[in-house]
Design an enzyme around this catalytic site. Structure first.
Site, mmCIF file in Angstrom:
data_model
loop_
_atom_site.group_PDB
_atom_site.id
_atom_site.type_symbol
_atom_site.label_atom_id
_atom_site.label_comp_id
_atom_site.label_asym_id
_atom_site.label_seq_id
_atom_site.Cartn_x
_atom_site.Cartn_y
_atom_site.Cartn_z
ATOM 1 N N GLU A 84 20.165 8.278 29.500
ATOM 2 C CA GLU A 84 19.485 9.095 30.493
ATOM 3 C C GLU A 84 19.881 8.777 31.934
ATOM 4 O O GLU A 84 19.897 9.667 32.783
ATOM 5 C CB GLU A 84 17.964 8.925 30.358
ATOM 6 C CG GLU A 84 17.353 9.549 29.121
ATOM 7 C CD GLU A 84 17.249 11.058 29.239
ATOM 8 O OE1 GLU A 84 17.607 11.601 30.301
ATOM 9 O OE2 GLU A 84 16.820 11.695 28.259
ATOM 10 N N SER A 337 -38.245 -3.831 -0.830
ATOM 11 C CA SER A 337 -38.516 -5.203 -1.281
ATOM 12 C C SER A 337 -37.575 -6.239 -0.686
ATOM 13 O O SER A 337 -37.680 -7.421 -1.022
ATOM 14 C CB SER A 337 -38.412 -5.267 -2.812
ATOM 15 O OG SER A 337 -39.403 -4.462 -3.416
#
Length: 676
Positions: A84, A337
């Site tokens: 690039e 419980s």
């Protein structure tokens, strides 16, 4: 002479014009208004090994993940710059030489052969979200690039590119692209993978591998060819689909994002592999169940308090309407419980009962409250161990009446729980689930029991602050509970040996909640099933629905169970007949300590005494009563056959203590003291 003077004048004029132009150029560049160069990145939630669990989108639904330059494969960086912007580290933002070359190539070939935009100019375009077609736009990018180079370093500019480069759809930045297209972090990339990730930002939509694989392959090949890196072997095909980023622990992730809105990264204690297993288990748990039944699972290391897996529902979606989005680990529900072990543990510490103590499971009325067993039957006299193993309702209500509901609520709070009452003061029904608790609360309670009665706060984030641990129950009481609960047989059809996991199930009133909470020597697991809207699930029982999932969760944690802790020193392991007379059969506190003629009395220390600690212990003096005497501290025999009325107790630790004296005829007295 005149010619020399004219030459010098022209030279000076040119230099002045050049300097003036340079100054004007500098002013022009410096006047550039730059947008915020701090990239908004996705909030990330990570596992304990830094594995990505969840990433939240930024503006417009885009996915842009934070990335350090040092976390990128150097090969990719070298290839990107070579392809690039070869002179990236030498130019000042605009490469005029490359621009002239690109223009010349375009004139010779009649088409664009190479671009003249530098990486800095591309960053300018990405930050401004501007096009490149017009001369005005190109000039704006050049000005922007010069300004960026004056404000940022080359590494910072390169990092901006790696954050903003488009990769198709809502994917921005190298890291999001690498995870989405390749399923891996960009720390290690092959040349073919690097070439694909370099090519895509040039035309992210027309080169998307899932939609245009041929264009993606061609673009990758051009990158490799220009860089002279064409391999001798056949290249693998480009990926044909986007890989969805993980969405593990979605409820916890959303909670962390909400609770810490400024944090960009949350490093959790979760185990990514175990989290995936528990989410799959939750999905399997509701298969074949009635409509809208959900499930939640929490797994923690009770030695550290770190949560290893957190599942708020089987699916974080609208597959079940909005119910899948409800985090059932944090929803207030009736615990059924599952609170009974705490009731028994407090009663052990009060010296009211021992696991071998007989207790009467018979009809009883407290005011207008008449508790009933789940099956409606009564079993008469049985041991406390059997009462807890069978999960009977009447014995724990009797013990709660003796201990006091306020003490039960205080015990929950000492464990770090956040109990919620529907209104008014706590009553005896709290022992049977008449209080609002969360799955996370119950996991924390059982973690404390597994830790010898020391509260163990749950930790969700690594490096969190260590909280001060308080005592819920004594180590002896905690061991008794572990021993009893580990004796409960595994559910039918589960290939597990008894004694490996201490666990308790629970079913709330109306079959609205099915629970199973258990622990071995290392891990604690909590499972809940029910409907998030609180409507009943007919026929749902904790033992049938939740318990098998609990044991399967332990199997998915590790193939072998970590052994439970041995009994601590001073634990009284005895049968009913070998217990001190008052512990052989449970009587209410009023009956146990009612004053009768010649009953023993502690002349010293008096009730509520605050004594200074010393290395010699605490002296006691007993009046009346028949020798020999049995002296207990916090329910444990310390002087079993004392034949004098004065003695010294080996009490040296700071805190509260309960001293009880029982004479040869079973008459008793008790006082509470505090050592400072």
């Amino acid at each position: 002479m005149r010619r020399l003077s004219a030459f010098l004048f022209l030279t000076a004029a040119c230099l002045w014009l050049a300097a003036f132009g340079r100054d004007r150029f500098d002013l022009w560049v410096d006047a550039t208004v730059l947008p915020d160069v701090l990239s908004e990145v996705s909030v990330e939630v990570r596992a304990r090994d830094a594995t990505l669990l969840r990433a939240f989108a930024v503006e417009d639904g885009r996915l842009r993940l934070a990335l350090r330059l040092g976390a990128v494969d150097p090969t990719f960086i070298d290839m990107l710059i070579a392809y690039e912007d070869k002179r990236f580290f030498r130019h000042s933002g605009v490469d005029l030489r490359a621009g002239v070359r690109a223009a010349g190539q375009a004139l010779r070939h009649g088409r664009v052969v190479s671009g003249g935009s530098t990486l800095t100019m591309q960053v300018a375009r990405l930050l401004e979200n501007s096009g490149t077609g017009s001369m005005a736009g190109k000039l704006r990018q050049m000005r922007f690039a010069w300004a960026l180079e004056r404000k940022l370093t080359k590494r910072e500019i390169l990092t901006l590119y790696l954050h903003h480069a488009p990769y198709g759809g809502a994917i921005e930045g190298l890291r999001a692209a690498s995870l989405t297209w390749l399923g891996k972090e960009p720390a290690r990339l092959t040349e073919a993978q690097a070439a694909l990730l370099i090519a895509l930002p040039q035309a992210p939509e027309s080169r998307r591998p899932d939609r245009h694989p041929q264009a993606a392959r061609a673009a990758r090949a051009r990158v490799l060819a220009r860089l002279g890196r064409v391999p001798s072997y056949a290249l693998p095909d480009v990926p044909r689909r986007m890989i969805a980023l993980p969405r593990f622990a979605p409820h916890l992730s959303a909670r962390l994002r909400r609770d810490f809105p400024t944090a960009l990264r949350h490093d959790t204690t979760l185990d990514a592999t175990l989290q995936a297993r528990m989410q799959a288990l939750a999905r399997r748990a509701v298969m074949g169940q009635q409509a809208d039944v959900s499930a939640a699972i929490v797994v923690a290391d009770h030695q550290t308090g770190e949560v290893l897996a957190h599942v708020g529902s089987p699916a974080f979606s609208d597959a079940q309407g909005a119910l899948g989005f409800v985090d059932m680990t944090a929803a207030l529900r009736s615990p059924g419980s599952t609170l009974k072990p705490l009731v028994y543990g407090l009663a052990f510490d009060e010296g009211l009962v021992h696991p071998a103590t007989l207790i009467n499971d018979a009809p009883v009325v407290f005011g207008g409250y008449a508790p009933q067993n789940f099956d409606g039957a009564f079993r008469g006299m049985l041991t406390v161990r059997d009462a807890l193993t069978l999960s009977l309702n009447i014995p724990p209500v009797r013990l709660t009446h003796a201990v006091g509901p306020a003490r039960l609520m205080a015990g929950m709070r000492r464990a770090g729980l956040r109990p919620q009452l529907s209104g008014g003061a706590a009553g005896l029904a709290v022992a049977l689930g008449g209080v609002g608790l969360r799955l996370e609360d119950l996991v924390q309670l059982y973690a404390g029991i597994a830790q010898g009665g020391q509260a163990q706060p749950l930790q969700f984030l690594r490096g969190g602050q260590t909280q001060r641990r308080s005592t819920i129950i004594s180590p002896v009481a905690a061991w008794h509970l572990s021993h009893i609960l580990s004796g409960i047989a595994p559910p039918k059809g589960v290939a597990a040996q008894a004694g490996q996991v201490a666990y308790k199930t629970g079913t709330s009133y109306g079959h609205r909640d099915a629970w199973a909470i258990g622990f071995d020597g290392r891990h604690v697991v909590g499972v809940w099933l029910g409907r998030p809207d609180g409507t009943p699930v007919p026929g749902a029982f904790g033992g049938d629905l939740a318990a098998p999932i609990l044991f399967e969760a332990f199997d998915r944690i590790a193939p072998q169970r970590t052994p439970l802790s041995p009994p601590p020193a001073g634990t009284l392991i005895a049968g009913t007949a070998d217990l001190p007379l008052p512990l052989q059969e449970f009587r209410s506190r009023d009956a146990a300590f009612a004053a009768v003629p010649d009953s023993p009395k502690l002349a010293f220390p008096p009730e509520g005494a605050v004594l200074r600690r010393s290395g010699f212990g605490v002296p006691i003096r007993v009046d009346a009563g028949t020798l020999p005497l049995t002296v207990l501290v916090d329910g444990l025999p310390v002087l079993p056959r004392l034949r004098s009325r004065a003695a010294t107790l080996p009490l040296t630790d700071e805190g509260f203590a309960r001293i009880s004296v029982i004479d040869a005829k079973g008459r008793s007295t008790s006082v509470h003291i505090r050592l400072d």
